[in-house]
Design an enzyme around this catalytic site. Sequence first.
Site, PDB file in Angstrom:
ATOM      1  CB  SER A 144      -6.713 -82.314 -79.510  1.00 60.87           C
ATOM      2  OG  SER A 144      -7.250 -83.569 -79.123  1.00 60.87           O
ATOM      3  CE1 TYR A 157     -11.929 -81.176 -81.097  1.00 69.60           C
ATOM      4  CE2 TYR A 157     -10.587 -83.168 -81.002  1.00 69.60           C
ATOM      5  CZ  TYR A 157     -11.043 -81.995 -80.410  1.00 69.60           C
ATOM      6  OH  TYR A 157     -10.608 -81.646 -79.150  1.00 69.60           O
TER       7      TYR A 157
HETATM    8  N1  LIG Z   1     -11.887 -82.343 -72.983  1.00 67.15           N
HETATM    9  C1  LIG Z   1     -11.008 -83.029 -73.687  1.00 67.15           C
HETATM   10  O1  LIG Z   1     -10.845 -84.251 -73.496  1.00 67.15           O
HETATM   11  C2  LIG Z   1     -10.174 -82.338 -74.716  1.00 67.15           C
HETATM   12  C3  LIG Z   1      -9.092 -83.031 -75.267  1.00 67.15           C
HETATM   13  C4  LIG Z   1      -8.281 -82.422 -76.202  1.00 67.15           C
HETATM   14  C5  LIG Z   1      -8.544 -81.114 -76.582  1.00 67.15           C
HETATM   15  N2  LIG Z   1      -9.608 -80.453 -76.060  1.00 67.15           N
HETATM   16  C6  LIG Z   1      -9.823 -79.083 -76.500  1.00 67.15           C
HETATM   17  O2  LIG Z   1      -9.838 -78.241 -75.368  1.00 67.15           O
HETATM   18  C7  LIG Z   1     -10.555 -77.055 -75.673  1.00 67.15           C
HETATM   19  C8  LIG Z   1     -11.525 -76.777 -74.554  1.00 67.15           C
HETATM   20  O3  LIG Z   1     -12.494 -77.794 -74.533  1.00 67.15           O
HETATM   21  P1  LIG Z   1     -13.149 -78.370 -73.194  1.00 67.15           P
HETATM   22  O4  LIG Z   1     -12.814 -79.787 -73.117  1.00 67.15           O
HETATM   23  O5  LIG Z   1     -12.851 -77.474 -72.055  1.00 67.15           O
HETATM   24  O6  LIG Z   1     -14.676 -78.326 -73.605  1.00 67.15           O
HETATM   25  P2  LIG Z   1     -15.851 -77.322 -73.269  1.00 67.15           P
HETATM   26  O7  LIG Z   1     -16.937 -77.682 -74.207  1.00 67.15           O
HETATM   27  O8  LIG Z   1     -16.102 -77.316 -71.806  1.00 67.15           O
HETATM   28  O9  LIG Z   1     -15.241 -75.886 -73.623  1.00 67.15           O
HETATM   29  C9  LIG Z   1     -15.219 -75.348 -74.909  1.00 67.15           C
HETATM   30  C10 LIG Z   1     -15.669 -73.907 -74.810  1.00 67.15           C
HETATM   31  O10 LIG Z   1     -15.522 -73.287 -76.092  1.00 67.15           O
HETATM   32  C11 LIG Z   1     -16.638 -72.450 -76.296  1.00 67.15           C
HETATM   33  N3  LIG Z   1     -16.857 -72.186 -77.709  1.00 67.15           N
HETATM   34  C12 LIG Z   1     -17.371 -73.029 -78.642  1.00 67.15           C
HETATM   35  N4  LIG Z   1     -17.466 -72.399 -79.822  1.00 67.15           N
HETATM   36  C13 LIG Z   1     -17.019 -71.142 -79.628  1.00 67.15           C
HETATM   37  C14 LIG Z   1     -16.881 -70.011 -80.481  1.00 67.15           C
HETATM   38  N5  LIG Z   1     -17.227 -70.060 -81.770  1.00 67.15           N
HETATM   39  N6  LIG Z   1     -16.371 -68.875 -79.957  1.00 67.15           N
HETATM   40  C15 LIG Z   1     -16.020 -68.812 -78.650  1.00 67.15           C
HETATM   41  N7  LIG Z   1     -16.132 -69.843 -77.802  1.00 67.15           N
HETATM   42  C16 LIG Z   1     -16.617 -70.992 -78.296  1.00 67.15           C
HETATM   43  C17 LIG Z   1     -17.795 -73.238 -75.676  1.00 67.15           C
HETATM   44  O11 LIG Z   1     -18.915 -72.412 -75.438  1.00 67.15           O
HETATM   45  C18 LIG Z   1     -17.152 -73.785 -74.425  1.00 67.15           C
HETATM   46  O12 LIG Z   1     -17.309 -72.926 -73.304  1.00 67.15           O
HETATM   47  C19 LIG Z   1     -11.191 -77.300 -77.038  1.00 67.15           C
HETATM   48  O13 LIG Z   1     -10.418 -76.670 -78.040  1.00 67.15           O
HETATM   49  C20 LIG Z   1     -11.118 -78.802 -77.191  1.00 67.15           C
HETATM   50  O14 LIG Z   1     -11.105 -79.193 -78.533  1.00 67.15           O
HETATM   51  C21 LIG Z   1     -10.421 -81.029 -75.124  1.00 67.15           C
END
Ligand SMILES: NC(=O)c1ccc[n+]([C@@H]2O[C@H](COP(=O)([O-])OP(=O)(O)OC[C@H]3O[C@@H](n4cnc5c(N)ncnc54)[C@H](O)[C@@H]3O)[C@@H](O)[C@H]2O)c1
Length: 262
Positions: A144, A157
């Site tokens: 991230s 985080y």
């Molecule tokens: N959206 C943003 O702005 C952003 C920015 C930087 C990093 N991220 C990272 O991107 C990744 C995806 O996030 P996103 O934004 O698509 O959010 P999201 O919440 O849509 O997706 C995250 C997914 O991970 C799954 N998950 C959670 N715990 C889990 C577990 N123990 N085992 C298996 N699956 C699990 C959730 O059910 C969900 O479907 C994450 O690692 C998040 O930290 C997101």
Amino acid sequence: MGSFDGKAGLVSGAAGGIGRATAIAFAREGAKVVVADIAAMRSQALETVALIEAAGGTAIFVPTDVAQASDAEALVAATVAAFGSLDFAFNNAGVLTTGFTADVEESAFDRIISIDLKGVWLAMKYEILYMKEHGGGAIVNTASEAGLVGTPMAGPYVAAKHAVVGLTKTAAGEYANMGIRINAIAPGAIATPMVLTLPPEAQASLIAPQPLNRFGTPEEVAEAVLFLASDKASFILGTVLSIDGGATSNAQSYDPFTSPTS
Ligand SMILES: NC(=O)c1ccc[n+]([C@@H]2O[C@H](COP(=O)([O-])OP(=O)(O)OC[C@H]3O[C@@H](n4cnc5c(N)ncnc54)[C@H](O)[C@@H]3O)[C@@H](O)[C@H]2O)c1
């Protein structure tokens, strides 16, 4: 011809957001894809599978809690059993908790570390154990922007994501000679359920540091993941690719005053 024709891999956290968009993109390029997510997200994960199949691709859902070693091991085994190999893996599942550092509950801290950090390590462990015996592969981990700089109200985080960066670099160096390329992505504010469920003022403060003053899309992130996982990135290893609208490369927030008008 797709750039992943004949290849198979897994995407964790693929029930929605970045994971779903990336699973769809891998399948569009010809890969057979395992959609991994927690059992409670079954219907959303099956929706990802249905979207892939409707576009002519191949996918299955494997319920997985990435924080459980037995699930991480079973996920790799299920991918190989279904599709014959594990050529790529996108370790993307993650959760966010907010709160000032001294206010975070111990249980919330432990949860973040077990999913966002230990989950990535467990995934890499079993993926690497398979790949080193089968001619290599490509792994992309989701860090991230918060893995590169501090972010208020996201201490655990930020700590987990910084650690993902460190793990990525270290494992990349260790297994380079076995044909395994490991990289990470560092998304900024991306329009997914994780951030779109935050209060409007929190969403605004996420976008504020980005010279490109908007949310990124999950599809924009997916394209970067596919590149890193593809042979086009054959000499790229241990890198952390920012997909953040310029946030971490600029010390100044977006400000119309500092941007040219013509
Ligand atoms: N959206 C943003 O702005 C952003 C920015 C930087 C990093 N991220 C990272 O991107 C990744 C995806 O996030 P996103 O934004 O698509 O959010 P999201 O919440 O849509 O997706 C995250 C997914 O991970 C799954 N998950 C959670 N715990 C889990 C577990 N123990 N085992 C298996 N699956 C699990 C959730 O059910 C969900 O479907 C994450 O690692 C998040 O930290 C997101």
